[in-house]
Scaffold this motif. Sequence first.
Motif, PDB file in Angstrom:
ATOM      1  N   GLU A   1      14.020  24.154 -15.451  1.00 45.95           N
ATOM      2  CA  GLU A   1      13.176  23.450 -16.413  1.00 45.95           C
ATOM      3  C   GLU A   1      12.111  22.580 -15.735  1.00 45.95           C
ATOM      4  N   THR A   2      12.012  22.678 -14.410  1.00 45.19           N
ATOM      5  CA  THR A   2      10.956  21.979 -13.672  1.00 45.19           C
ATOM      6  C   THR A   2      10.055  23.024 -13.034  1.00 45.19           C
ATOM      7  N   ASP A   3       8.799  23.057 -13.464  1.00 47.19           N
ATOM      8  CA  ASP A   3       7.873  24.095 -12.993  1.00 47.19           C
ATOM      9  C   ASP A   3       6.838  23.571 -12.001  1.00 47.19           C
ATOM     10  N   LEU A   4       6.753  22.259 -11.867  1.00 49.71           N
ATOM     11  CA  LEU A   4       5.641  21.658 -11.131  1.00 49.71           C
ATOM     12  C   LEU A   4       6.068  20.278 -10.640  1.00 49.71           C
ATOM     13  N   VAL A   5       5.588  19.878  -9.451  1.00 50.57           N
ATOM     14  CA  VAL A   5       5.847  18.533  -8.945  1.00 50.57           C
ATOM     15  C   VAL A   5       4.510  17.852  -8.672  1.00 50.57           C
ATOM     16  N   ILE A   6       4.379  16.606  -9.137  1.00 46.28           N
ATOM     17  CA  ILE A   6       3.188  15.780  -8.893  1.00 46.28           C
ATOM     18  C   ILE A   6       3.643  14.536  -8.143  1.00 46.28           C
ATOM     19  N   ILE A   7       2.919  14.172  -7.095  1.00 40.90           N
ATOM     20  CA  ILE A   7       3.233  12.936  -6.374  1.00 40.90           C
ATOM     21  C   ILE A   7       1.980  12.078  -6.327  1.00 40.90           C
ATOM     22  N   LYS A   8       2.160  10.767  -6.585  1.00 45.75           N
ATOM     23  CA  LYS A   8       1.025   9.839  -6.644  1.00 45.75           C
ATOM     24  C   LYS A   8       1.479   8.466  -6.169  1.00 45.75           C
ATOM     25  N   GLY A   9       0.532   7.560  -5.999  1.00 43.24           N
ATOM     26  CA  GLY A   9       0.843   6.198  -5.586  1.00 43.24           C
ATOM     27  C   GLY A   9       0.566   5.209  -6.699  1.00 43.24           C
ATOM     28  N   ALA A  10       1.365   4.150  -6.765  1.00 44.32           N
ATOM     29  CA  ALA A  10       1.142   3.095  -7.760  1.00 44.32           C
ATOM     30  C   ALA A  10      -0.008   2.195  -7.299  1.00 44.32           C
ATOM     31  N   GLY A  11      -0.653   1.541  -8.270  1.00 37.58           N
ATOM     32  CA  GLY A  11      -1.759   0.654  -7.952  1.00 37.58           C
ATOM     33  C   GLY A  11      -3.057   1.419  -7.784  1.00 37.58           C
ATOM     34  N   ASP A  12      -4.126   0.689  -7.475  1.00 39.43           N
ATOM     35  CA  ASP A  12      -5.445   1.326  -7.398  1.00 39.43           C
ATOM     36  C   ASP A  12      -6.029   1.343  -5.991  1.00 39.43           C
ATOM     37  N   LYS A  13      -5.194   1.049  -4.974  1.00 41.59           N
ATOM     38  CA  LYS A  13      -5.717   0.986  -3.610  1.00 41.59           C
ATOM     39  C   LYS A  13      -5.271   2.134  -2.719  1.00 41.59           C
ATOM     40  N   ALA A  14      -4.035   2.578  -2.890  1.00 43.53           N
ATOM     41  CA  ALA A  14      -3.495   3.531  -1.919  1.00 43.53           C
ATOM     42  C   ALA A  14      -2.618   4.596  -2.554  1.00 43.53           C
TER      43      ALA A  14
ATOM     44  N   LEU B   1       0.834  -1.218   0.000  1.00 43.11           N
ATOM     45  CA  LEU B   1       0.000   0.000   0.000  1.00 43.11           C
ATOM     46  C   LEU B   1       0.862   1.260   0.000  1.00 43.11           C
ATOM     47  N   ASN B   2       2.015   1.150  -0.703  1.00 45.11           N
ATOM     48  CA  ASN B   2       2.942   2.265  -0.891  1.00 45.11           C
ATOM     49  C   ASN B   2       3.451   2.850   0.420  1.00 45.11           C
ATOM     50  N   ALA B   3       3.589   1.990   1.441  1.00 48.76           N
ATOM     51  CA  ALA B   3       4.101   2.438   2.738  1.00 48.76           C
ATOM     52  C   ALA B   3       5.487   3.057   2.573  1.00 48.76           C
ATOM     53  N   LEU B   4       5.719   4.121   3.318  1.00 45.64           N
ATOM     54  CA  LEU B   4       6.940   4.916   3.193  1.00 45.64           C
ATOM     55  C   LEU B   4       8.037   4.369   4.091  1.00 45.64           C
ATOM     56  N   ASN B   5       9.222   4.131   3.511  1.00 41.42           N
ATOM     57  CA  ASN B   5      10.364   3.696   4.320  1.00 41.42           C
ATOM     58  C   ASN B   5      11.520   4.680   4.184  1.00 41.42           C
TER      59      ASN B   5
END
Length: 381
Positions: free
Chosen positions: A76-89, A53-57
């Motif tokens: 050259e980086t204007d924006l940061v997006i963070i997301k999780g893999a999979g469809d649960k978490a 569940l994409n637990a952070l270590n």
Amino acid sequence: ITPRLIFISYRLRSACRLQRIQGHVMSTKAGSEVLFEKVGNAGVITLNRPKALNALNLTMIRHIYPQLKKWDKDSETDLVIIKGAGDKAFCAGGDIRAITEAGKAGDSLTQDLFREEYILNNTIGTYQKPYVALIDGITMGGGVGLSIHGRFRVATEKTLFAMPETGIGLFPDVGGGYFLPRLQGKLGLFLALTGFRLKGRDVQRVGLATHFVQSDKIVSLQKDLVDLKSPSNSDVAQLLDSYQEQMGFLYMFVFVGLLLFCCFRLFSAGSVEEIMENLKKDGSAFALKQTETLAKMSPTSLKLTFRQIQEGERMSLQEVLVMEYRLSQACMRGNDFYEGVRAVLIDKDQSPKWKPSTLSGVSEQAIEECFSSLGERDLKL
């Protein structure tokens, strides 16, 4: 075809191949537990432990932090997006088992993980470029720390938000002492003590998410975000607003309005004991449910959390994180964290033996000591 054109074609193919290789290296250098990509002018972080569940270590923290610092300085980086893999978490929390094992063995992970995680939380809270967290799925504990301090948090109908730490002998950290007391009424204190789970639209309605978007539109939203040219925060906000579905007033009032009313009426008190008294006197189904929930929590954690929320209301994020680092180390020295993890996550008997076992057994002196300075070992931001 002239030799010159052949040479130019070769150089172009080599350059493209090098870009692909660099992109691959960038994506895999964190041992694939966290992926980094540059898509257009956007830096995209994907937490990539779907089975956990994409637990952070600590390894993930040690890759995310320098990458954020690098992108912050990159023209050259204007924006940061963070997301999780999979469809649960998005991220269901921190690697609690590893911390437990380290604490029992006297390993430095119990200091390193909390210190470096809180430094990362502060970096997100002070980030200069638009930071968008797509909290599509379970978002708890460490996952809250990776999202709540950023400027934009996008919830979906699959979002499940909670800070359930009092149930394992901890407290709602990662800056919980900062954002929770800033919610409406006594909602933050209620969420902190009970670990109550908010779902979907309600996460946005109470202010924990800035926007609500249906999960089947997230891929399209991300594409439109990375297509923005040199976006300002207002540009990102305008795009997110265009995706957001408005909820009806009646819906907002029925659940959230009632919850806020109940929290304010029952959790306005000078101590955890007074809250318990309020709940027992009230006698409603809601009150009885919260009484039952709080009775299962670590008494020490409840008192620590009550004080944390009180103190945090008057503090900056940085001051809160310094305070919470002290509390984290106090928990690592105590009994209840290890017992809570055993009962909830390892043996799963759901019957922790808290020490002390009652609120009256937790002395004010013991709580005061948890908030004491660690001197040279204090968190430095």
